[in-house]
Design a protein around this motif. Structure first.
Motif, PDB file in Angstrom:
ATOM      1  N   LYS A  68      -8.343 -22.681 -35.730  1.00  0.00           N
ATOM      2  CA  LYS A  68      -7.946 -24.078 -35.614  1.00  0.00           C
ATOM      3  C   LYS A  68      -6.419 -24.213 -35.669  1.00  0.00           C
ATOM      4  O   LYS A  68      -5.815 -24.984 -34.930  1.00  0.00           O
ATOM      5  N   PHE A  69      -5.789 -23.418 -36.572  1.00  0.00           N
ATOM      6  CA  PHE A  69      -4.328 -23.431 -36.697  1.00  0.00           C
ATOM      7  C   PHE A  69      -3.679 -22.984 -35.380  1.00  0.00           C
ATOM      8  O   PHE A  69      -2.686 -23.567 -34.930  1.00  0.00           O
ATOM      9  N   GLY A  70      -4.273 -21.975 -34.743  1.00  0.00           N
ATOM     10  CA  GLY A  70      -3.741 -21.490 -33.467  1.00  0.00           C
ATOM     11  C   GLY A  70      -3.887 -22.518 -32.365  1.00  0.00           C
ATOM     12  O   GLY A  70      -2.983 -22.686 -31.529  1.00  0.00           O
ATOM     13  N   GLU A  71      -5.025 -23.223 -32.349  1.00  0.00           N
ATOM     14  CA  GLU A  71      -5.257 -24.252 -31.339  1.00  0.00           C
ATOM     15  C   GLU A  71      -4.252 -25.393 -31.489  1.00  0.00           C
ATOM     16  O   GLU A  71      -3.739 -25.920 -30.490  1.00  0.00           O
ATOM     17  N   ILE A  72      -3.966 -25.745 -32.733  1.00  0.00           N
ATOM     18  CA  ILE A  72      -2.973 -26.801 -32.981  1.00  0.00           C
ATOM     19  C   ILE A  72      -1.596 -26.356 -32.504  1.00  0.00           C
ATOM     20  O   ILE A  72      -0.842 -27.138 -31.901  1.00  0.00           O
ATOM     21  N   SER A  73      -1.262 -25.106 -32.753  1.00  0.00           N
ATOM     22  CA  SER A  73       0.039 -24.571 -32.331  1.00  0.00           C
ATOM     23  C   SER A  73       0.186 -24.616 -30.813  1.00  0.00           C
ATOM     24  O   SER A  73       1.225 -25.018 -30.277  1.00  0.00           O
ATOM     25  N   ILE A  74      -0.889 -24.236 -30.107  1.00  0.00           N
ATOM     26  CA  ILE A  74      -0.853 -24.242 -28.637  1.00  0.00           C
ATOM     27  C   ILE A  74      -0.719 -25.677 -28.117  1.00  0.00           C
ATOM     28  O   ILE A  74       0.029 -25.945 -27.170  1.00  0.00           O
ATOM     29  N   THR A  75      -1.439 -26.586 -28.747  1.00  0.00           N
ATOM     30  CA  THR A  75      -1.369 -27.998 -28.339  1.00  0.00           C
ATOM     31  C   THR A  75       0.045 -28.547 -28.507  1.00  0.00           C
ATOM     32  O   THR A  75       0.528 -29.334 -27.670  1.00  0.00           O
ATOM     33  N   LEU A  76       0.730 -28.117 -29.559  1.00  0.00           N
ATOM     34  CA  LEU A  76       2.093 -28.590 -29.829  1.00  0.00           C
ATOM     35  C   LEU A  76       3.150 -27.810 -29.045  1.00  0.00           C
ATOM     36  O   LEU A  76       4.338 -28.100 -29.158  1.00  0.00           O
ATOM     37  N   GLY A  77       2.707 -26.833 -28.255  1.00  0.00           N
ATOM     38  CA  GLY A  77       3.641 -26.056 -27.443  1.00  0.00           C
ATOM     39  C   GLY A  77       4.412 -25.001 -28.223  1.00  0.00           C
ATOM     40  O   GLY A  77       5.508 -24.602 -27.822  1.00  0.00           O
ATOM     41  N   ILE A  78       3.835 -24.545 -29.335  1.00  0.00           N
ATOM     42  CA  ILE A  78       4.484 -23.510 -30.161  1.00  0.00           C
ATOM     43  C   ILE A  78       3.973 -22.135 -29.730  1.00  0.00           C
ATOM     44  O   ILE A  78       2.762 -21.934 -29.590  1.00  0.00           O
ATOM     45  N   GLU A  79       4.879 -21.214 -29.520  1.00  0.00           N
ATOM     46  CA  GLU A  79       4.484 -19.856 -29.156  1.00  0.00           C
ATOM     47  C   GLU A  79       3.737 -19.215 -30.316  1.00  0.00           C
ATOM     48  O   GLU A  79       4.178 -19.271 -31.468  1.00  0.00           O
ATOM     49  N   THR A  80       2.606 -18.572 -30.016  1.00  0.00           N
ATOM     50  CA  THR A  80       1.756 -17.994 -31.059  1.00  0.00           C
ATOM     51  C   THR A  80       1.875 -16.469 -31.126  1.00  0.00           C
ATOM     52  O   THR A  80       0.991 -15.794 -31.646  1.00  0.00           O
ATOM     53  N   CYS A  81       2.976 -15.940 -30.597  1.00  0.00           N
ATOM     54  CA  CYS A  81       3.153 -14.483 -30.620  1.00  0.00           C
ATOM     55  C   CYS A  81       3.532 -13.979 -32.015  1.00  0.00           C
ATOM     56  O   CYS A  81       3.406 -12.792 -32.312  1.00  0.00           O
ATOM     57  N   ARG A  82       4.007 -14.874 -32.876  1.00  0.00           N
ATOM     58  CA  ARG A  82       4.421 -14.493 -34.231  1.00  0.00           C
ATOM     59  C   ARG A  82       3.279 -14.775 -35.203  1.00  0.00           C
ATOM     60  O   ARG A  82       2.702 -15.847 -35.204  1.00  0.00           O
ATOM     61  N   SER A  83       2.951 -13.798 -36.025  1.00  0.00           N
ATOM     62  CA  SER A  83       1.832 -13.950 -36.953  1.00  0.00           C
ATOM     63  C   SER A  83       2.298 -14.456 -38.307  1.00  0.00           C
ATOM     64  O   SER A  83       3.454 -14.273 -38.703  1.00  0.00           O
ATOM     65  N   LEU A  84       1.386 -15.103 -39.018  1.00  0.00           N
ATOM     66  CA  LEU A  84       1.670 -15.548 -40.378  1.00  0.00           C
ATOM     67  C   LEU A  84       1.605 -14.353 -41.319  1.00  0.00           C
ATOM     68  O   LEU A  84       0.768 -13.461 -41.142  1.00  0.00           O
ATOM     69  N   CYS A  85       2.481 -14.298 -42.294  1.00  0.00           N
ATOM     70  CA  CYS A  85       2.477 -13.165 -43.218  1.00  0.00           C
ATOM     71  C   CYS A  85       2.703 -13.649 -44.641  1.00  0.00           C
ATOM     72  O   CYS A  85       3.332 -14.679 -44.883  1.00  0.00           O
ATOM     73  N   ILE A  86       2.166 -12.887 -45.589  1.00  0.00           N
ATOM     74  CA  ILE A  86       2.304 -13.179 -47.017  1.00  0.00           C
ATOM     75  C   ILE A  86       3.298 -12.191 -47.604  1.00  0.00           C
ATOM     76  O   ILE A  86       3.266 -11.002 -47.298  1.00  0.00           O
ATOM     77  N   ASP A  87       4.171 -12.671 -48.457  1.00  0.00           N
ATOM     78  CA  ASP A  87       5.206 -11.797 -48.997  1.00  0.00           C
ATOM     79  C   ASP A  87       4.720 -11.024 -50.229  1.00  0.00           C
ATOM     80  O   ASP A  87       3.676 -11.316 -50.802  1.00  0.00           O
TER      81      ASP A  87
END
Length: 380
Positions: free
Chosen positions: A283-302
């Motif tokens: 769902k987070f990825g779909e929202i990103s695509i809808t907003l025109g945000i590139e999804t090539c970068r992954s979320l990471c935890i420090d």
């Protein structure tokens, strides 16, 4: 021996098969053997086999031109296990032995106990070679670090740095030992001195670089006093104790990150919440695509003790800022939304961290000198 009479036999240098020489001293049977010797056919690169060219020093060093030798083969396997950190049981793997038998029919399988002894011999042999190298070196610099494993066992690593006769910078780990508690300055200095005496370089130490901890300060002071008493202290001890600049930067950054601790907690927990469910991530990825945000970068935890991982977490979170805001409106269970002020502070800190990251990577170089670089980077 045949009866009580010695009989000299001919041996194929490829497969090691023995032949009784003919009375006429003819070599016909040897020629017939060469025509059907499977090992020779493989080494010549017949159809269906890869023919590798013999390369320079390797052919001479490992005796490839003189046929197969089991002892040399075991030495090479031992070096491979040490260099690539393979388990001793590697030599008992079925397909490893099948490959070795295919390449060298005379190859004899060895056990993990045997190869362990071979590895120890290799390490001892390489240590003696390094001792000879150190005898030709006038001054050696040291770096050392201590840490505790997940099993609460303390370790100390000691690395020697020097310039060889060709003016090339070299380094060699001369000690990797368990460090008995408590990790006081006395214990650390004794462990370092014991290692130096073992290598015979206790009179050649120019500097030692350590982290900025009180026990390391104590250890450096003890070592300086020891070398000064023996009259083997370079530069009169002015530059003996070098403090790790990368560690100093780490302390500065960790202190600075405390100003946005609230933002970091929200981002960290928000990313954890998303990554726990494939549906949430989708769902987070779909929202990103809808907003025109590139999804090539992954979320990471420090990792809290690694500030560079915190930088990567911040950078990826800032990239998906609008996606986080959009997801929070669609999921009532998501409770880690940042305010505009918190996002602005996170952006400013992330920009500063980028400068510190570049400096840290420069300070951490191993193929070039770094002592002449840190001041310029710090001033930036």
């Amino acid at each position: 021996m045949e009866g009580e009479k010695k009989v000299m036999k001919d041996r194929c240098i490829h497969c090691k098969k023995l032949y009784k020489p003919q009375a006429s001293k003819a070599t016909t049977q040897l020629k017939r053997h060469l025509n059907k010797c499977s090992y020779l056919k493989r080494s010549k690169g017949k159809k269906g086999f890869i023919n590798f060219e013999k390369a320079g020093y390797e052919a001479t060093e490992y005796g490839l031109s003189g046929g197969f030798e089991q002892t040399k083969c075991r030495e090479i396997i031992a070096k491979m296990i040490v260099a690539h950190e393979l388990p001793f049981s590697f030599v008992e793997y079925h397909w490893f032995n099948a490959l070795m038998k295919y390449l060298n029919p005379p190859f004899q399988k060895v056990s993990r106990a045997t190869i362990r002894k071979d590895c120890i011999k290799v390490v001892e042999s390489e240590r003696e070679k390094m001792k000879k190298v150190f005898k030709k070196i006038d001054m050696i610099s040291l770096t050392s670090d201590c840490w505790t494993s997940n099993q609460t066992i303390g370790y100390m690593c000691l690395t020697a740095h020097y310039i060889d006769s060709d003016w090339k910078m070299k380094k060699c780990i001369i000690g990797f030992n368990e460090l008995a508690p408590p990790h006081s300055g006395e214990v650390i200095s004794d462990a370092i001195l014991e290692c130096l005496i073992k290598w015979g370089i206790q009179d050649k130490i120019g500097t030692i670089t350590l982290d900025n901890a009180s026990n390391n300060d104590r250890a450096a002071a003890i070592l300086r006093n020891t070398f000064q008493g023996k009259g083997s202290l370079h530069f009169e001890g002015l530059f003996f104790h070098v403090r790790c600049c990368a560690h100093i930067l780490n302390l500065v950054v960790q202190d600075g990150l405390g100003t946005i601790d609230g933002c970091l907690v929200k981002i960290r927990e928000g990313v954890k919440y998303l990554k726990k469910s494939a549906g949430r991530l989708l769902k987070f990825g779909e929202i990103s695509i809808t907003l025109g945000i590139e999804t090539c970068r992954s979320l990471c935890i420090d990792v809290k003790t690694r500030w560079n991982s915190t930088y990567r977490m911040l950078k990826s979170a800032i990239h998906y800022k609008h996606a986080f805001e959009g997801y929070a409106l669609r999921d009532s269970n998501y409770e880690w939304s940042l305010t505009d002020e918190e996002w602005d502070r996170a952006k400013k800190v992330c920009k500063l961290l980028e400068v510190f990251l570049d400096a840290t990577e420069l300070f951490s170089g191993t193929l070039y000198l770094t002592t002449n670089l840190f001041l310029v980077e710090i001033l930036k």
